[in-house]
Design a protein around this motif. Structure first.
Motif, PDB file in Angstrom:
ATOM      1  N   CYS A 131       0.180   3.275   4.963  1.00  0.00           N
ATOM      2  CA  CYS A 131       1.234   2.460   5.240  1.00  0.00           C
ATOM      3  C   CYS A 131       1.719   1.545   3.987  1.00  0.00           C
ATOM      4  CB  CYS A 131       1.188   1.326   6.344  1.00  0.00           C
ATOM      5  SG  CYS A 131       0.075  -0.189   6.004  1.00  0.00           S
ATOM      6  N   PHE A 132       3.127   1.162   3.844  1.00  0.00           N
ATOM      7  CA  PHE A 132       3.578   0.545   2.984  1.00  0.00           C
ATOM      8  C   PHE A 132       4.378  -0.688   3.498  1.00  0.00           C
ATOM      9  CE2 PHE A 132       5.280   4.663   0.801  1.00  0.00           C
ATOM     10  CZ  PHE A 132       4.025   4.752  -0.007  1.00  0.00           C
ATOM     11  N   ILE A 133       4.360  -1.915   2.779  1.00  0.00           N
ATOM     12  CA  ILE A 133       5.316  -2.940   3.158  1.00  0.00           C
ATOM     13  C   ILE A 133       6.283  -2.927   1.873  1.00  0.00           C
ATOM     14  CG2 ILE A 133       3.920  -4.361   4.582  1.00  0.00           C
ATOM     15  CD1 ILE A 133       4.229  -6.505   2.518  1.00  0.00           C
ATOM     16  N   GLN A 134       7.515  -2.915   2.284  1.00  0.00           N
ATOM     17  CA  GLN A 134       8.577  -3.048   1.383  1.00  0.00           C
ATOM     18  C   GLN A 134       9.154  -4.423   1.140  1.00  0.00           C
ATOM     19  OE1 GLN A 134      10.071   1.530   1.898  1.00  0.00           O
ATOM     20  NE2 GLN A 134      11.439  -0.086   2.771  1.00  0.00           N
TER      21      GLN A 134
ATOM     22  N   PRO B  31       1.859  -4.637 -10.371  1.00  0.00           N
ATOM     23  CA  PRO B  31       1.478  -4.886  -9.028  1.00  0.00           C
ATOM     24  C   PRO B  31       1.242  -6.165  -8.504  1.00  0.00           C
ATOM     25  CG  PRO B  31      -0.453  -4.259 -10.699  1.00  0.00           C
ATOM     26  CD  PRO B  31       0.878  -4.074 -11.325  1.00  0.00           C
ATOM     27  N   GLU B  32       1.323  -6.975  -9.367  1.00  0.00           N
ATOM     28  CA  GLU B  32       1.011  -8.546  -8.836  1.00  0.00           C
ATOM     29  C   GLU B  32       2.612  -9.206  -8.607  1.00  0.00           C
ATOM     30  OE1 GLU B  32      -1.781  -9.852  -8.162  1.00  0.00           O
ATOM     31  OE2 GLU B  32      -2.412  -7.746  -8.642  1.00  0.00           O
ATOM     32  N   ARG B  33       3.579  -8.339  -9.041  1.00  0.00           N
ATOM     33  CA  ARG B  33       5.023  -8.901  -8.665  1.00  0.00           C
ATOM     34  C   ARG B  33       5.327  -9.394  -7.499  1.00  0.00           C
ATOM     35  NH1 ARG B  33      10.991  -6.033 -10.024  1.00  0.00           N
ATOM     36  NH2 ARG B  33      12.014  -7.802  -9.064  1.00  0.00           N
ATOM     37  N   GLU B  34       6.232 -10.166  -7.243  1.00  0.00           N
ATOM     38  CA  GLU B  34       6.360 -10.629  -5.775  1.00  0.00           C
ATOM     39  C   GLU B  34       7.971 -10.543  -5.745  1.00  0.00           C
ATOM     40  OE1 GLU B  34       5.113 -14.691  -4.907  1.00  0.00           O
ATOM     41  OE2 GLU B  34       2.860 -13.999  -4.683  1.00  0.00           O
ATOM     42  N   TRP B  35       8.263 -10.386  -4.552  1.00  0.00           N
ATOM     43  CA  TRP B  35       9.768 -10.215  -4.201  1.00  0.00           C
ATOM     44  C   TRP B  35       9.871 -11.379  -2.929  1.00  0.00           C
ATOM     45  CZ3 TRP B  35       7.542  -5.937  -5.892  1.00  0.00           C
ATOM     46  CH2 TRP B  35       8.130  -5.475  -6.702  1.00  0.00           C
TER      47      TRP B  35
ATOM     48  N   PHE C 200       4.211  -5.958  -2.971  1.00  0.00           N
ATOM     49  CA  PHE C 200       4.137  -4.641  -2.267  1.00  0.00           C
ATOM     50  C   PHE C 200       2.743  -4.166  -1.951  1.00  0.00           C
ATOM     51  CE2 PHE C 200       3.443   0.052  -3.126  1.00  0.00           C
ATOM     52  CZ  PHE C 200       4.378   0.514  -2.463  1.00  0.00           C
ATOM     53  N   VAL C 201       2.662  -3.532  -0.855  1.00  0.00           N
ATOM     54  CA  VAL C 201       1.272  -2.994  -0.371  1.00  0.00           C
ATOM     55  C   VAL C 201       1.456  -1.462  -0.093  1.00  0.00           C
ATOM     56  CG1 VAL C 201      -0.214  -3.207   1.689  1.00  0.00           C
ATOM     57  CG2 VAL C 201       0.549  -5.277   0.802  1.00  0.00           C
ATOM     58  N   TYR C 202       0.192  -0.819  -0.452  1.00  0.00           N
ATOM     59  CA  TYR C 202       0.081   0.633  -0.321  1.00  0.00           C
ATOM     60  C   TYR C 202      -1.374   0.642   0.166  1.00  0.00           C
ATOM     61  CZ  TYR C 202      -0.547   5.697  -1.216  1.00  0.00           C
ATOM     62  OH  TYR C 202      -0.921   7.013  -1.286  1.00  0.00           O
ATOM     63  N   ASN C 203      -1.403   0.629   1.528  1.00  0.00           N
ATOM     64  CA  ASN C 203      -2.734   0.799   2.337  1.00  0.00           C
ATOM     65  C   ASN C 203      -3.275   2.006   2.601  1.00  0.00           C
ATOM     66  OD1 ASN C 203      -4.364   0.297   5.111  1.00  0.00           O
ATOM     67  ND2 ASN C 203      -4.869  -1.390   3.410  1.00  0.00           N
ATOM     68  N   GLN C 204      -4.283   2.414   2.466  1.00  0.00           N
ATOM     69  CA  GLN C 204      -4.472   3.813   2.512  1.00  0.00           C
ATOM     70  C   GLN C 204      -5.554   3.808   3.726  1.00  0.00           C
ATOM     71  OE1 GLN C 204      -4.803   5.164  -1.783  1.00  0.00           O
ATOM     72  NE2 GLN C 204      -3.842   6.944  -0.668  1.00  0.00           N
ATOM     73  N   ALA C 205      -5.647   4.868   4.636  1.00  0.00           N
ATOM     74  CA  ALA C 205      -6.782   4.746   5.841  1.00  0.00           C
ATOM     75  C   ALA C 205      -7.990   5.209   5.133  1.00  0.00           C
ATOM     76  CB  ALA C 205      -6.315   5.944   7.044  1.00  0.00           C
ATOM     77  N   LYS C 206      -7.987   6.034   4.203  1.00  0.00           N
ATOM     78  CA  LYS C 206      -9.445   6.649   3.658  1.00  0.00           C
ATOM     79  C   LYS C 206     -10.037   5.494   3.062  1.00  0.00           C
ATOM     80  CE  LYS C 206      -7.543   7.749  -0.969  1.00  0.00           C
ATOM     81  NZ  LYS C 206      -8.421   6.651  -1.739  1.00  0.00           N
ATOM     82  N   ASP C 207      -9.589   4.313   2.752  1.00  0.00           N
ATOM     83  CA  ASP C 207     -10.083   3.100   2.437  1.00  0.00           C
ATOM     84  C   ASP C 207     -10.785   2.091   3.350  1.00  0.00           C
ATOM     85  OD1 ASP C 207     -10.023   4.370  -0.445  1.00  0.00           O
ATOM     86  OD2 ASP C 207      -8.150   3.320  -0.662  1.00  0.00           O
ATOM     87  N   ALA C 208     -10.572   2.417   4.618  1.00  0.00           N
ATOM     88  CA  ALA C 208     -10.675   1.416   5.759  1.00  0.00           C
ATOM     89  C   ALA C 208     -11.837   0.929   6.042  1.00  0.00           C
ATOM     90  CB  ALA C 208     -10.048   2.233   7.128  1.00  0.00           C
TER      91      ALA C 208
END
Length: 367
Positions: free
Chosen positions: A197-200, A243-247, A252-260
């Protein structure tokens, strides 16, 4: 000596009717702050052309069109046209003065218990960039949320442009296939596979590049109605990796299932993996992937404002106080209002749920 001609230019102008141009000139120049570029004939003017605010207007005597309406967007409506928000020009054109970037309005949630089944055959609507949309929360809880099941039937390049959304929260969760997306200040393109998943964050620029055949995602947007704007100037990927920037306080989050990492869920009988979204949105929202665990399931209630769940795989029975139980399967979705006592019973071994809550931190009461 060679004469150099000016490069050709193309202009567009909008024609409006009038009965007497002399009355229109002071209104469009002094009240609206436009400039007059042309007027003719000199002895009895029938046409005047004005420009300003990104627009070119041709006011023409006895033109066949209706007077129409003109919207002017400005950063400070109170200082424009003496603070008037609606005016009528001498030629009859209605003038509406609006904020150029109005604040995001978050409607108050109208709580309801919602069950949406795939077998109910809700229509797929063709939306932006040729994507197919299926509405998962038809009443949208009073406009507070939109939850969409989105698919792209035919894979390949996606006819998308660099754009952004004026939202409070937005989640993209892939449930089938893959899709490549590039984001502002997040490096090269990223592939979202099933389970990722992403959060935008609000207003992050991005572009969908390519997708597999029949890619499917769940998209959650808050509020339900929000603006999508095209950015014609930004090129992606951007040269910086931040990667540390905030809106607006969100990362921003890029979460991958393989790292669960799977841990006990808040409801007995289940386990979950956290997507780090609650942490990176500072509690605006939380997203969990839930599977069957050990032990018996229990009745429970919650106190979060919005609680949405999508069945990604398997089957489970949703029991609610005073209601007939629902046997839910892959593709079904439900919303549980705060304070309602429910139980997720008889989960199949392959059950997998996507739970989205706003806010992300809340209390669960068992029993």
């Amino acid at each position: 000596m060679t004469k150099t001609s000016e490069p050709s230019r193309t202009q567009a102008e909008f024609r409006l009717p009038t009965q007497e141009i002399r009355n229109d000139i002071p209104f469009y120049t002094k009240v609206l702050g436009m400039q007059m570029d042309m007027i003719y004939p000199a002895d009895d003017p029938r046409v005047a052309v004005f420009s300003g605010h990104g627009l070119r207007l041709r006011i023409e005597k006895d033109a066949p069109e209706g007077p129409g309406a003109l919207r002017i967007l400005t950063d400070d409506p109170e200082s424009f046209a003496d603070g008037q928000r609606v005016l009528v020009a001498p030629n009859g054109t209605r003038i509406e003065i609006e904020e150029r970037n109005p604040p995001l309005v978050m409607p108050e949630t109208v709580h309801s218990f919602v069950v949406r089944r795939l077998k109910d055959q809700a229509p797929w609507i063709i939306g932006r960039a040729g994507m197919h949309y299926r509405d998962l929360v038809p009443d949208r809880l009073g406009g507070s949320i939109i939850a969409s099941h989105i698919r792209i039937p035919d894979g390949g390049p996606v006819p998308d442009m660099v754009h952004f959304h004026k939202v409070g929260f937005q989640l993209i969760f892939c449930i089938h296939g893959w899709v490549d997306v590039v984001y502002e200040d997040q490096g090269e393109k990223m592939r979202l596979n099933a389970g990722d998943c992403f959060i935008q964050p609000p207003e992050i620029r991005h572009r969908v590049l390519e997708a597999s055949d029949n890619v499917q995602v769940i998209e959650i947007g808050v509020p339900a109605e929000h603006v999508t704007e095209i950015d014609h100037d930004m090129q992606l990927p951007t040269p910086h990796f931040r990667p540390e920037r905030e809106w607006q306080g969100q990362r921003f989050v890029y979460n991958q299932a393989k790292d669960a990492e799977w841990v006990p869920f808040r409801l007995p009988g289940y386990i979950c993996r956290d997507t780090t979204i609650a942490e990176n949105t500072k509690g605006v929202a939380g997203v969990q992937v839930v599977r069957k665990g050990q032990g018996d399931t229990e009745w429970a209630s919650h106190d979060t404002d919005i609680h949405f769940t999508f069945v990604m795989d398997g089957a489970v029975t949703l029991e609610g106080e005073g209601r007939e139980p629902y046997r839910l399967e892959q593709g079904d979705a439900f919303v549980i209002p705060p304070g309602m006592c429910t139980r997720l019973s008889a989960p199949s071994d392959d059950i997998e749920l996507l739970e989205v809550t706003l806010p992300g931190t809340f209390n669960t009461t068992l029993g």
